[in-house]
Motif scaffolding. Sequence first.
Motif, short mmCIF file in Angstrom:
data_model
loop_
_atom_site.label_atom_id
_atom_site.label_comp_id
_atom_site.label_asym_id
_atom_site.label_seq_id
_atom_site.Cartn_x
_atom_site.Cartn_y
_atom_site.Cartn_z
N CYS A 1 59.47 -15.84 18.36
CA CYS A 1 59.01 -16.08 16.99
C CYS A 1 57.97 -17.19 17.02
O CYS A 1 57.86 -17.93 17.99
N SER A 2 57.25 -17.32 15.93
CA SER A 2 56.31 -18.42 15.80
C SER A 2 57.07 -19.73 15.66
O SER A 2 58.15 -19.78 15.07
N VAL A 3 56.53 -20.78 16.24
CA VAL A 3 57.17 -22.10 16.20
C VAL A 3 57.31 -22.59 14.76
O VAL A 3 58.31 -23.20 14.39
N ILE A 4 56.30 -22.32 13.95
CA ILE A 4 56.32 -22.72 12.55
C ILE A 4 56.62 -21.50 11.70
O ILE A 4 55.92 -20.49 11.76
N SER A 5 57.70 -21.59 10.92
CA SER A 5 58.17 -20.42 10.18
C SER A 5 57.49 -20.24 8.83
O SER A 5 57.43 -19.13 8.32
N THR B 1 61.45 -25.84 19.08
CA THR B 1 60.29 -25.08 19.56
C THR B 1 60.70 -24.13 20.68
O THR B 1 60.32 -22.95 20.68
N SER B 2 61.49 -24.62 21.62
CA SER B 2 61.95 -23.77 22.73
C SER B 2 62.79 -22.61 22.23
O SER B 2 62.65 -21.48 22.70
N ARG B 3 63.66 -22.91 21.27
CA ARG B 3 64.51 -21.86 20.71
C ARG B 3 63.68 -20.76 20.04
O ARG B 3 63.93 -19.57 20.22
N MET B 4 62.67 -21.18 19.28
CA MET B 4 61.82 -20.20 18.60
C MET B 4 61.01 -19.37 19.61
O MET B 4 60.82 -18.17 19.43
N LEU B 5 60.53 -20.02 20.68
CA LEU B 5 59.76 -19.29 21.69
C LEU B 5 60.64 -18.30 22.44
O LEU B 5 60.18 -17.21 22.79
N LEU B 6 61.90 -18.67 22.70
CA LEU B 6 62.81 -17.74 23.37
C LEU B 6 63.12 -16.53 22.50
O LEU B 6 63.34 -15.43 23.00
N LYS B 7 63.12 -16.74 21.18
CA LYS B 7 63.33 -15.63 20.25
C LYS B 7 62.04 -14.84 20.03
O LYS B 7 62.02 -13.87 19.28
N THR C 1 48.36 -17.57 17.87
CA THR C 1 49.67 -18.11 17.54
C THR C 1 50.42 -18.48 18.82
O THR C 1 51.03 -19.54 18.90
N ARG C 2 50.36 -17.62 19.83
CA ARG C 2 51.05 -17.89 21.10
C ARG C 2 50.46 -19.13 21.78
O ARG C 2 51.20 -19.97 22.29
N ASN C 3 49.13 -19.24 21.80
CA ASN C 3 48.48 -20.42 22.38
C ASN C 3 48.88 -21.68 21.62
O ASN C 3 49.16 -22.72 22.23
N TYR C 4 48.90 -21.58 20.30
CA TYR C 4 49.31 -22.72 19.48
C TYR C 4 50.74 -23.11 19.82
O TYR C 4 51.05 -24.30 19.99
N ASP C 5 51.63 -22.14 19.91
CA ASP C 5 53.04 -22.41 20.20
C ASP C 5 53.20 -23.11 21.56
O ASP C 5 53.98 -24.04 21.70
N LEU C 6 52.46 -22.64 22.56
CA LEU C 6 52.55 -23.26 23.89
C LEU C 6 51.98 -24.67 23.89
O LEU C 6 52.54 -25.56 24.53
N MET C 7 50.88 -24.89 23.16
CA MET C 7 50.33 -26.25 23.05
C MET C 7 51.32 -27.16 22.33
O MET C 7 51.52 -28.31 22.72
#
Length: 197
Positions: free
Chosen positions: A109-113, A101-107, A27-33
């Motif tokens: 959380c997963s980018v896709i809810s 996406t940036s907001r979700m990563l700072l929290k 999930t983290r790799n997906y979020d960064l991509m």
Amino acid sequence: MTPDTKEVENGTTNGPSVSLRTGRKLTRNYDLMHLGLRLVSLLASIVALAVMINSKEKSTISLYGFEVPVYSKWSFSESFDYLVGVTSVVAIHSLLQLFMTSRMLLKKCSVISSRNHAWLLFAGDQVFAFAMMSAGSAASGVTNLNRTGIKHSSLPNFCKALHSFCDRVALSIAFTFFGCFLLAMSVVLDVVWLSEY
């Protein structure tokens, strides 16, 4: 107490805890991509837009022995207007997605809810990818006509006289197609997320 129970209590089992860690890592790799694609997509759209808007040039061409002044600007072509409109909308879309996406990563959380959110991203990315492809294709036709002229007529190759204009338009079109590719990659990531989660 069985050996299996001891392993579960000590956290040494290779079952759920390992898959949970792997899932978080994926999930983290997906979020960064996802974040990276949004950033590069935004930059590609801005470059395509900025280069096209700055495309204008004055020159002269020789027609039947007469020197004729010519002036070309991106707004003289409906295809270039369309490209400017589409790249503007895609830049806004990419900026909004990058912000979310940036907001979700700072929290953290997963980018896709949710799956509904994933389907919405999938549909939006596809629509914008096809729009970028159609804008680039429409502008390519006009640019090709400017470079070759019209066969069986006296209409000249305008790009000999307006080479700077034509080069800028070609660069804008290249970034438009690159933006289309990036949006297509986002669609692939959306499909991966939907199939995994």
